[in-house]
Design an enzyme around this catalytic site. Structure first.
Site, PDB file in Angstrom:
ATOM      1  N   CYS A   1       0.898  -1.158   0.000  1.00  0.00           N
ATOM      2  CA  CYS A   1       0.000   0.000   0.000  1.00  0.00           C
ATOM      3  C   CYS A   1       0.926   1.195   0.000  1.00  0.00           C
ATOM      4  O   CYS A   1       1.575   1.477   1.007  1.00  0.00           O
ATOM      5  CB  CYS A   1      -0.925   0.044   1.214  1.00  0.00           C
ATOM      6  SG  CYS A   1      -1.801   1.616   1.322  1.00  0.00           S
TER       7      CYS A   1
ATOM      8  N   CYS B   1      -0.334   4.136   2.584  1.00  0.00           N
ATOM      9  CA  CYS B   1      -0.428   3.943   4.035  1.00  0.00           C
ATOM     10  C   CYS B   1      -0.173   2.482   4.366  1.00  0.00           C
ATOM     11  O   CYS B   1       0.955   2.034   4.262  1.00  0.00           O
ATOM     12  CB  CYS B   1      -1.761   4.442   4.576  1.00  0.00           C
ATOM     13  SG  CYS B   1      -3.181   4.047   3.527  1.00  0.00           S
ATOM     14  N   SER B   2      -1.204   1.743   4.735  1.00  0.00           N
ATOM     15  CA  SER B   2      -0.956   0.369   5.148  1.00  0.00           C
ATOM     16  C   SER B   2      -2.164  -0.524   4.897  1.00  0.00           C
ATOM     17  O   SER B   2      -2.424  -1.438   5.655  1.00  0.00           O
ATOM     18  CB  SER B   2      -0.583   0.339   6.637  1.00  0.00           C
ATOM     19  OG  SER B   2      -1.607   0.985   7.376  1.00  0.00           O
ATOM     20  N   CYS B   3      -2.928  -0.250   3.836  1.00  0.00           N
ATOM     21  CA  CYS B   3      -4.105  -1.072   3.530  1.00  0.00           C
ATOM     22  C   CYS B   3      -3.677  -2.521   3.336  1.00  0.00           C
ATOM     23  O   CYS B   3      -2.701  -2.798   2.641  1.00  0.00           O
ATOM     24  CB  CYS B   3      -4.808  -0.543   2.278  1.00  0.00           C
ATOM     25  SG  CYS B   3      -5.478   1.118   2.523  1.00  0.00           S
TER      26      CYS B   3
END
Ligand code: FE
Length: 199
Positions: free
Chosen positions: A107, A110-112
């Protein structure tokens, strides 16, 4: 919440985090939400929900060609067939590794990450160096994970977002020959389903 996954891309993460915290506090003050219930939800994803779920999906796909076809056609539905679904896995896309193509997931913003199949993301997945470098120089990053991708194998990088969460279907290793699903699932690692390990 333990993590910052409730934003949509394009919105400032800090603002959304503040909003979530404010709402959480407001609900708790009004007695609508028990803060320990939120803690339990976080604990659920940190302990009970994890890569063993994704490993079951991979093992089924390796064992059952019709299931594999359904999985690649509609990841969300095929994963739900195994009773796996929920938060951060509402729109799953499964990409298949082959002799010709190696897939890896990131991602960039961010951190999906697909919680229902993989649990919570590892720290490195959320780190800015991984997020930026795997796009620019995927082979170098994979080499640092101990994965040498042959030159003739194309590397495809998939950028997860709030809308789509990707999971890699690794190639079945030679030692998987003749094993049942449970034994196959034990061969599958979290990193294999992110694409930073072969299996
Ligand atoms: Fe994200």
């Amino acid at each position: 919440m333990a993590d910052q996954h409730h934003h949509r891309h394009g919105e400032p993460e800090s603002e959304m985090t503040l909003r979530v915290r404010a709402i959480e506090q407001l609900l708790a003050e009004k007695g609508l939400v028990d803060p320990t219930a939120i803690d339990r939800l976080v604990e659920l994803y940190e302990t009970r929900v994890g890569p063993h779920n994704g490993a079951r999906v991979v093992a089924r796909a390796w064992s059952d060609p019709a299931y594999k076809a359904r999985l690649l056609e509609n990841g969300t539905e095929a994963i739900a067939e195994l009773g796996i679904s929920g938060l951060q896995g509402e729109n799953m896309v499964v990409v298949e590794n082959t002799q010709a193509i190696h897939n890896v997931v990131v991602c960039t913003l961010c951190s999906c990450y697909p919680w229902p199949v993989l649990g919570l993301p590892p720290v490195w997945y959320k780190s800015p160096p991984y997020r930026s470098r795997v796009v620019r120089e995927p082979r170098a990053v994979l080499a640092e994970f101990g994965m040498a991708v042959p030159a003739e194998q194309e590397v495809r990088v998939w950028d997860s977002s709030a809308e789509i969460r990707y999971m890699v279907l690794p190639q079945r290793p030679a030692e998987g020959e003749g094993l049942d699903e449970e034994a196959l699932a034990a061969l599958v690692t979290r990193d294999g389903m992110i694409g930073t390990a072969p299996v």
